[in-house]
Design a protein around this motif. Structure first.
Motif, PDB file in Angstrom:
ATOM      1  N   ALA A 151       0.844  -1.194   0.000  1.00 58.15           N
ATOM      2  CA  ALA A 151       0.000   0.000   0.000  1.00 58.15           C
ATOM      3  C   ALA A 151       0.882   1.246   0.000  1.00 58.15           C
ATOM      4  O   ALA A 151       1.841   1.342   0.756  1.00 58.15           O
ATOM      5  CB  ALA A 151      -0.920  -0.009   1.212  1.00 58.15           C
ATOM      6  N   ARG A 152       0.540   2.180  -0.856  1.00 63.37           N
ATOM      7  CA  ARG A 152       1.286   3.423  -0.924  1.00 63.37           C
ATOM      8  C   ARG A 152       0.610   4.452  -0.036  1.00 63.37           C
ATOM      9  O   ARG A 152      -0.588   4.454   0.122  1.00 63.37           O
ATOM     10  CB  ARG A 152       1.322   3.937  -2.358  1.00 63.37           C
ATOM     11  N   ARG A 153       1.397   5.310   0.527  1.00 67.08           N
ATOM     12  CA  ARG A 153       0.877   6.381   1.357  1.00 67.08           C
ATOM     13  C   ARG A 153       1.506   7.689   0.923  1.00 67.08           C
ATOM     14  O   ARG A 153       2.684   7.746   0.611  1.00 67.08           O
ATOM     15  CB  ARG A 153       1.174   6.138   2.832  1.00 67.08           C
ATOM     16  N   MET A 154       0.690   8.716   0.928  1.00 65.38           N
ATOM     17  CA  MET A 154       1.181  10.042   0.590  1.00 65.38           C
ATOM     18  C   MET A 154       0.733  11.000   1.670  1.00 65.38           C
ATOM     19  O   MET A 154      -0.417  10.971   2.088  1.00 65.38           O
ATOM     20  CB  MET A 154       0.630  10.504  -0.755  1.00 65.38           C
ATOM     21  N   LYS A 155       1.631  11.827   2.101  1.00 67.93           N
ATOM     22  CA  LYS A 155       1.295  12.863   3.071  1.00 67.93           C
ATOM     23  C   LYS A 155       1.218  14.187   2.335  1.00 67.93           C
ATOM     24  O   LYS A 155       2.189  14.624   1.729  1.00 67.93           O
ATOM     25  CB  LYS A 155       2.332  12.921   4.186  1.00 67.93           C
ATOM     26  N   VAL A 169      -2.922  15.834   5.518  1.00 66.66           N
ATOM     27  CA  VAL A 169      -3.739  14.683   5.185  1.00 66.66           C
ATOM     28  C   VAL A 169      -2.827  13.558   4.725  1.00 66.66           C
ATOM     29  O   VAL A 169      -1.899  13.795   3.946  1.00 66.66           O
ATOM     30  CB  VAL A 169      -4.743  15.038   4.059  1.00 66.66           C
ATOM     31  N   THR A 170      -3.093  12.331   5.178  1.00 67.65           N
ATOM     32  CA  THR A 170      -2.364  11.163   4.705  1.00 67.65           C
ATOM     33  C   THR A 170      -3.313  10.333   3.870  1.00 67.65           C
ATOM     34  O   THR A 170      -4.354   9.887   4.358  1.00 67.65           O
ATOM     35  CB  THR A 170      -1.827  10.331   5.866  1.00 67.65           C
ATOM     36  N   LEU A 171      -2.969  10.127   2.591  1.00 68.46           N
ATOM     37  CA  LEU A 171      -3.776   9.346   1.698  1.00 68.46           C
ATOM     38  C   LEU A 171      -3.136   7.970   1.551  1.00 68.46           C
ATOM     39  O   LEU A 171      -1.935   7.844   1.396  1.00 68.46           O
ATOM     40  CB  LEU A 171      -3.883  10.020   0.327  1.00 68.46           C
ATOM     41  N   GLY A 172      -3.972   6.930   1.593  1.00 71.43           N
ATOM     42  CA  GLY A 172      -3.464   5.577   1.468  1.00 71.43           C
ATOM     43  C   GLY A 172      -4.115   4.838   0.314  1.00 71.43           C
ATOM     44  O   GLY A 172      -5.264   5.086  -0.040  1.00 71.43           O
ATOM     45  N   ASP A 173      -3.373   3.934  -0.286  1.00 72.90           N
ATOM     46  CA  ASP A 173      -3.867   3.102  -1.376  1.00 72.90           C
ATOM     47  C   ASP A 173      -4.145   1.718  -0.824  1.00 72.90           C
ATOM     48  O   ASP A 173      -3.240   1.064  -0.308  1.00 72.90           O
ATOM     49  CB  ASP A 173      -2.810   3.063  -2.487  1.00 72.90           C
ATOM     50  N   ASP A 174      -5.382   1.273  -0.939  1.00 71.35           N
ATOM     51  CA  ASP A 174      -5.724  -0.057  -0.396  1.00 71.35           C
ATOM     52  C   ASP A 174      -5.442  -1.151  -1.371  1.00 71.35           C
ATOM     53  O   ASP A 174      -5.580  -1.102  -2.507  1.00 71.35           O
ATOM     54  CB  ASP A 174      -7.206  -0.097  -0.019  1.00 71.35           C
TER      55      ASP A 174
END
Length: 161
Positions: free
Chosen positions: A43-47, A156-161
């Protein structure tokens, strides 16, 4: 060796197996490239930080959403008035007022609360509401920009499921 280079290639399917099995030349039935199995990426995460709102774009979006809300409000009031008319609420309230002896001047609620009167009032209220909501939300967007210049915005932290 020169014969192997000029030998016809075997047609292969998407799974890299030969379409036509040639028993005389088994070395040609081997896959051209070995099949590599890729691992699924984690899973990728972006802040991200929301540090600026464009006031004009906020005003346009708010204006359109306010118009939609006003239309919904007018339709809801018309439906509610129709329901109250069908049930007979206005007639019953008029009878209660007249039976209590408060019938000064012969006020009829059906005439006071007619559909055109109610819809005119709701439409005027909705127009004022559209203008006020658009102005207030745009002012809040400008205030948000000022505050973000001081504290850095919303993180905001966005995550890829």
């Amino acid at each position: 060796m020169t014969q192997d280079r000029h030998a016809p290639r075997v047609a292969r399917s998407a799974s890299n197996t030969p379409l036509i099995a040639d028993k005389d030349r088994p070395e040609e039935n081997k896959p051209v490239r070995p099949i590599k199995r890729r691992k699924k990426p984690g899973a990728r995460r972006m802040k991200l930080s929301l540090t600026h709102l464009d006031a004009w774009s906020v005003a346009k979006v708010t204006f359109m959403l306010s118009i939609a809300g006003a239309l919904i409000q007018i339709i809801a009031v018309a439906l509610l008035w129709s329901l109250l008319k069908v049930v007979g609420v206005f007639d019953q309230v008029t009878q209660i007022v007249s039976s209590a002896g408060l019938d000064a001047g012969g006020i009829n609620l059906a005439n006071v609360f007619s559909l055109p009167t109610i819809l005119s009032g709701v439409t005027i209220f909705s127009i004022v509401e559209i203008v006020l909501v658009t102005i207030l939300v745009t002012i809040f967007a400008l205030l948000y920009n000022v505050v973000c210049s001081l504290v850095g915005g919303v993180h905001v932290t966005l995550g890829d499921d």
